[in-house]
Design a protein around this motif. Structure first.
Motif, PDB file in Angstrom:
ATOM      1  N   VAL A  17      40.128  -5.241   6.258  1.00  0.00           N
ATOM      2  CA  VAL A  17      40.619  -6.566   6.660  1.00  0.00           C
ATOM      3  C   VAL A  17      41.580  -6.922   5.379  1.00  0.00           C
ATOM      4  CG1 VAL A  17      40.027  -9.071   6.809  1.00  0.00           C
ATOM      5  CG2 VAL A  17      38.234  -7.448   7.669  1.00  0.00           C
ATOM      6  N   MET A  18      42.835  -7.502   5.751  1.00  0.00           N
ATOM      7  CA  MET A  18      43.860  -8.049   4.890  1.00  0.00           C
ATOM      8  C   MET A  18      43.049  -9.586   4.755  1.00  0.00           C
ATOM      9  SD  MET A  18      47.352  -6.894   6.505  1.00  0.00           S
ATOM     10  CE  MET A  18      47.812  -5.100   6.800  1.00  0.00           C
ATOM     11  N   PRO A  19      42.699  -9.776   3.539  1.00  0.00           N
ATOM     12  CA  PRO A  19      42.236 -10.966   3.022  1.00  0.00           C
ATOM     13  C   PRO A  19      43.023 -12.170   2.964  1.00  0.00           C
ATOM     14  CG  PRO A  19      42.241  -9.786   1.008  1.00  0.00           C
ATOM     15  CD  PRO A  19      42.716  -8.970   2.313  1.00  0.00           C
ATOM     16  N   VAL A  20      42.647 -13.412   3.471  1.00  0.00           N
ATOM     17  CA  VAL A  20      43.559 -14.519   3.369  1.00  0.00           C
ATOM     18  C   VAL A  20      42.575 -15.900   3.449  1.00  0.00           C
ATOM     19  CG1 VAL A  20      43.537 -14.932   5.948  1.00  0.00           C
ATOM     20  CG2 VAL A  20      45.524 -15.929   4.564  1.00  0.00           C
ATOM     21  N   PRO A  21      43.022 -16.901   2.421  1.00  0.00           N
ATOM     22  CA  PRO A  21      41.952 -18.006   2.657  1.00  0.00           C
ATOM     23  C   PRO A  21      41.851 -18.825   4.016  1.00  0.00           C
ATOM     24  CG  PRO A  21      43.612 -18.019   0.690  1.00  0.00           C
ATOM     25  CD  PRO A  21      44.293 -17.132   1.764  1.00  0.00           C
ATOM     26  N   ARG A  22      40.558 -18.835   4.234  1.00  0.00           N
ATOM     27  CA  ARG A  22      40.505 -19.771   5.436  1.00  0.00           C
ATOM     28  C   ARG A  22      40.808 -21.438   5.200  1.00  0.00           C
ATOM     29  NH1 ARG A  22      34.253 -21.359   6.772  1.00  0.00           N
ATOM     30  NH2 ARG A  22      33.797 -22.276   4.690  1.00  0.00           N
ATOM     31  N   LEU A  23      41.223 -21.799   6.395  1.00  0.00           N
ATOM     32  CA  LEU A  23      41.210 -23.116   6.671  1.00  0.00           C
ATOM     33  C   LEU A  23      40.193 -23.941   7.627  1.00  0.00           C
ATOM     34  CD1 LEU A  23      45.095 -23.392   7.187  1.00  0.00           C
ATOM     35  CD2 LEU A  23      44.077 -23.775   5.197  1.00  0.00           C
ATOM     36  N   ARG A  24      39.565 -24.657   7.078  1.00  0.00           N
ATOM     37  CA  ARG A  24      38.419 -25.222   7.886  1.00  0.00           C
ATOM     38  C   ARG A  24      38.333 -26.834   8.000  1.00  0.00           C
ATOM     39  NH1 ARG A  24      33.738 -26.580   4.640  1.00  0.00           N
ATOM     40  NH2 ARG A  24      34.258 -26.808   2.495  1.00  0.00           N
ATOM     41  N   GLN A  25      37.400 -26.943   9.000  1.00  0.00           N
ATOM     42  CA  GLN A  25      37.057 -28.321   9.169  1.00  0.00           C
ATOM     43  C   GLN A  25      35.856 -28.664   8.551  1.00  0.00           C
ATOM     44  OE1 GLN A  25      37.153 -28.469  13.423  1.00  0.00           O
ATOM     45  NE2 GLN A  25      39.074 -29.278  13.713  1.00  0.00           N
TER      46      GLN A  25
END
Length: 387
Positions: A52-60
């Protein structure tokens, strides 16, 4: 063979289920797929041995079944503030991998990195049904609809070459040359189930805080219930007709396949899988999450279940729903099933355009979601959120 980066939202499990089903079919077709995501999606995929290429998640951020706008902004602000750095790092990873295509399932950073490198983009999600289709709305929902469209247009790819939507309802497309809608993507584990109609009602809320009143209603109405994602009652035996279960994907699917009906929030994936298994639903959308409201409105308009929107669930709602459950089930049984094959055909058409020198359609396999040669018109090359 084509090389694909599949980026997806890190919140919840629905995006992960869709991407796993689609990527499995693409790999059966001989393509190479690498994922890009964060949050829950990254944990699930890495546990399965995926790179997996990591990336910050955007969340509600949801509390008491309602979205919290200020807390959502605060939770995402560090990532939004560092967007340029995140996109630059992803662009370096993408350049090393040299993909032929980015498939983006509502992930907000990867498509910006792909655009920087000139990588073709296919946007594939359910959320953009909100922005890319025509539908009527009661006046009280229009504010949240406008807000949702702003948010979706920030997160989803801007002017991607291709746009593929998946949905259990099919409003008219605003731009038919730019987009296509397919039926829901159903993972193999659900396709393999043999549903039966048992006695229990299955209950799942993505955030049960402030929803304990639902348990009181279930007890008042009577009949066996199985609940997931709710805390255990403070006193043993407080809810004698309710069975509390810990998180378990296999256990949840088994209970889903054997239930009489479902009470849940209005997430797209759970609704889709329930309908695939001929289960009627009573949905209570997270307040302020317009995508869930739209799911609920169309579920009710099509006579597939009941929606309780922007108010508390009552015993009368529950009794009326259970009384009508068999009628809902009959309507559901007449519906078409899943859109896996149509989605793969569309992606194959896209790949035939982005990498014609190396791409060739291989022979079909006997997998649950086989690779099929294309039988639909080629997409326009100039065109562009459960348990």
């Amino acid at each position: 063979m084509a090389r694909i980066i599949y980026s997806l939202s890190g919140q919840g499990r629905g995006h992960t289920s869709r991407s796993l089903a689609t990527s499995a079919a693409l790999r059966e077709c001989g393509h190479e797929v690498r994922f890009c995501c964060g949050g829950t999606a990254r944990r699930i995929l890495e546990a399965r041995g995926e790179t997996v290429m990591p990336v910050p998640r955007l969340r509600q951020v949801v509390r008491k079944n309602a979205i919290m706008p200020s807390r959502t902004l605060a939770a995402n602000w560090p990532s939004l503030r560092n967007r340029t750095t995140i996109v630059t790092r992803l662009a370096d990873l993408f350049a090393d991998y040299a993909p032929d295509l980015l498939i983006n399932d509502f992930e907000g950073f990867s498509w910006r990195a792909a655009k920087r490198l000139g990588i073709p983009i296919l946007s594939f999600n359910h959320q953009q049904v909100v922005t890319e289709t025509e539908y009527s709305l009661p006046l009280r929902h229009r504010y949240h609809a406008r807000l949702a469209k702003i948010i979706i247009n920030v997160i989803a790819p801007k002017n991607p070459e291709w746009l593929l939507l998946t949905s259990f309802f099919f409003p008219a497309l605003k731009r038919k040359r730019r987009a296509k809608i397919v039926k829901p993507i159903i993972r193999g584990a659900v396709q393999e189930l043999e549903p039966t109609c048992g006695e229990h009602v299955l209950v799942y809320f993505n955030d049960p805080e402030g929803s304990t009143g639902v348990l009181d209603l279930l007890e008042e109405v009577g009949g066996p219930s199985i609940v997931y994602n709710f805390p255990l009652p403070p006193a043993p035996g407080a809810y004698p007709t309710i069975r509390f279960k810990p998180p378990s994907m296999d256990g949840f699917l088994e209970d889903l396949s054997r239930c009489r009906a479902i009470i849940c929030t209005a997430g797209f994936t759970l609704i889709s899988e329930a309908l695939y298994l001929d289960k009627p639903l009573l949905v209570v959308p997270n307040k302020g999450v317009f995508e869930q409201t739209l799911n609920a409105l169309f579920l009710q308009r099509q006579g597939l279940g009941t929606a309780v929107i922007d108010r508390r669930l009552t015993a009368r709602d529950l009794k009326n729903f259970l009384r009508e459950a068999d009628r809902f089930t009959e309507r559901i049984r007449n519906r078409p099933e899943c859109g896996n094959k149509a989605a793969v055909r569309y992606i194959e058409d896209v790949l035939s355009q982005v990498s014609p020198s190396v791409y060739a359609v291989p022979s079909s396999s006997s997998s649950t979601v086989p690779c099929l040669p294309s039988a639909m018109p080629s997409p326009n090359p100039a065109v562009i959120d459960m348990m």
